[in-house]
Write a protein that holds these residues in place. Structure first.
Motif, PDB file in Angstrom:
ATOM      1  N   LEU A  57      70.841 -78.972 -34.612  1.00  0.00           N
ATOM      2  CA  LEU A  57      69.905 -77.928 -35.029  1.00  0.00           C
ATOM      3  C   LEU A  57      70.356 -77.336 -36.363  1.00  0.00           C
ATOM      4  CD1 LEU A  57      69.511 -75.859 -31.730  1.00  0.00           C
ATOM      5  CD2 LEU A  57      67.749 -77.255 -32.815  1.00  0.00           C
ATOM      6  N   GLN A  59      71.314 -74.135 -38.125  1.00  0.00           N
ATOM      7  CA  GLN A  59      71.800 -72.802 -37.747  1.00  0.00           C
ATOM      8  C   GLN A  59      71.896 -71.957 -39.010  1.00  0.00           C
ATOM      9  OE1 GLN A  59      72.759 -72.035 -34.535  1.00  0.00           O
ATOM     10  NE2 GLN A  59      72.675 -74.073 -33.655  1.00  0.00           N
ATOM     11  N   GLN A  72      67.801 -70.391 -35.710  1.00  0.00           N
ATOM     12  CA  GLN A  72      67.895 -71.808 -35.352  1.00  0.00           C
ATOM     13  C   GLN A  72      66.552 -72.459 -35.625  1.00  0.00           C
ATOM     14  OE1 GLN A  72      69.005 -72.087 -31.216  1.00  0.00           O
ATOM     15  NE2 GLN A  72      71.165 -72.268 -31.746  1.00  0.00           N
TER      16      GLN A  72
END
Length: 155
Positions: A57, A59, A72
């Motif tokens: 992901l 971040q 996120q």
């Protein structure tokens, strides 16, 4: 009198020199300082931040500007997710025309997102929002890609 385009190109050269000097100093808060410099020195950069690739992901990392709920982002989602997927810079001159746009603020009118590639691998990206309509030029892209190239070893 110089034109705005000439002024901005000179601004980019000065800011790039400042960032090169900062990278050489290796401060612990390097990424935050780069965000601060970009936002302070380039008039149409209103939100400047890094998203880092972690656990599949994006971040949210260091940033300067209004707080965002988007801490996120999935790969492929929104402009940031598309940049991570394609490993290529995306400029959106009018976010209201972008189907896959993730709105961070009603003030944002345009966005540029530049990948940070380390040894050819996507590791992070630099996301810049502007409250100005269509402010980004090829000079912004060249400048920001050079900034990301300078920073790549620091990720």
């Amino acid at each position: 009198m110089r034109s705005k385009k000439m002024d901005i190109k000179a601004d980019f050269e000065g800011v790039l020199a400042e960032i090169k000097e900062l990278v050489a100093q290796k401060p612990s808060d390097l990424h935050l300082q780069v965000c601060q410099i970009l936002k302070a020195k380039i008039y149409h950069y209103d939100w400047v931040g890094f998203y880092l690739l972690k656990d599949g992901l994006l971040q949210l990392g260091d940033y300067v500007g209004k707080p965002t709920d988007h801490t996120q982002i999935a790969i492929g989602k929104g402009v940031c997710g598309q940049v991570a997927e394609k490993k290529a810079t995306i400029i959106v001159q009018d976010v209201s025309q972008e189907d896959n746009y993730i709105a961070c603020s009603l003030d944002v009118q345009s966005e540029i997102v530049v990948p940070v590639l380390k040894n050819g691998d996507f590791v992070a990206e630099l996301d810049i929002d502007s409250h100005s309509p269509a402010p980004f030029t090829p000079n912004d892209q060249d400048f920001l890609e050079e900034v990301c190239e300078l920073l790549a070893p620091t990720f």
